[in-house]
Enzyme design. Sequence first.
Site: not given
Length: 310
Positions: A52, A79, A81, A94
């Site tokens: 993440h 992951e 963003d 993000h």
Amino acid sequence: MRIFKLLFVALGVASMLASCADGNAIRDDKRAAKVVAEIRNPKSKNVLVVCHRGDWRNYPENSIPAIESVIKMGADIVELDIALTADSVLVLQHDRTIDRCTTGRGRVQDMTYDSLQKFYLKTAHGVRSSLDLKVPTLREALEVCKDRIVVNIDKGYDHYALVLAMAEEMGVTEQILIKGGKSLADVREKMSAHKNNLLYMPIITPTNAKSSALFDEYIADSEPQLAYEVCWGKMTPEVEQCMKRVVEDGSKLWVNSLWNSLCGGLSDDVAYETSAEEVYGKLVDMGATMIQTDRPELLLNYLRSQGLHD
């Protein structure tokens, strides 16, 4: 003569180390394709580790060093963003604003890429990184990830055409995964406009009536999905049934161990404070073969101890 023997041994060791290094590089360059093959193989019991925002405990989230760190750990998916600047540059960020993650303030959509570069990334402690890192572009991140790790782009569906065009240009289309809560018809319509497409996965919350109906729509389709992300705050019969149907349909089951409300209390912090077996073991028993984590080293160590990760 002894000196020559020692020299010969030393050269041999150096050659072996060099070969190992080259071997690792070769395996590294093929890593993403192997991970995609795992995603496409519902029979495999190996568990894929999703990091993440990269290794944000040691580096600023969504930064290049955070990505490099999880690649070196041997993680499978990172992951990231994305957000779009005022001059249409996709960057890694993000939040809607840069207030939390950088030394600057303002909304990404109101700022040009050049204006963003005036500021520095912050660590998870909220202080400027000692590495003097700037907000990277998606292109810079994909250059690092190419062939080495699969990339899950959060909000990738919102900027689908831009992301796909970049992926096609860079030759990384097959290693990018996006997800969302859109209808099957919506997804098919969007993808029908392109010759090649990114990997896609629906997000399901079984205890939510609208999301549950969406799941019924997808699961009834003649072709199984690659994977489903299933989120739950409390284990219920609906959640159990949803997970069972995902696995039986021949799809991967993605769960998030990030915080309690996403996984019924089976989170990374609980695993860290109590027992990895009590948390990750239960997720695996539920059928999870893709786990998104905020503690990749802890999860990787557990999975390797169980023979569930290379």
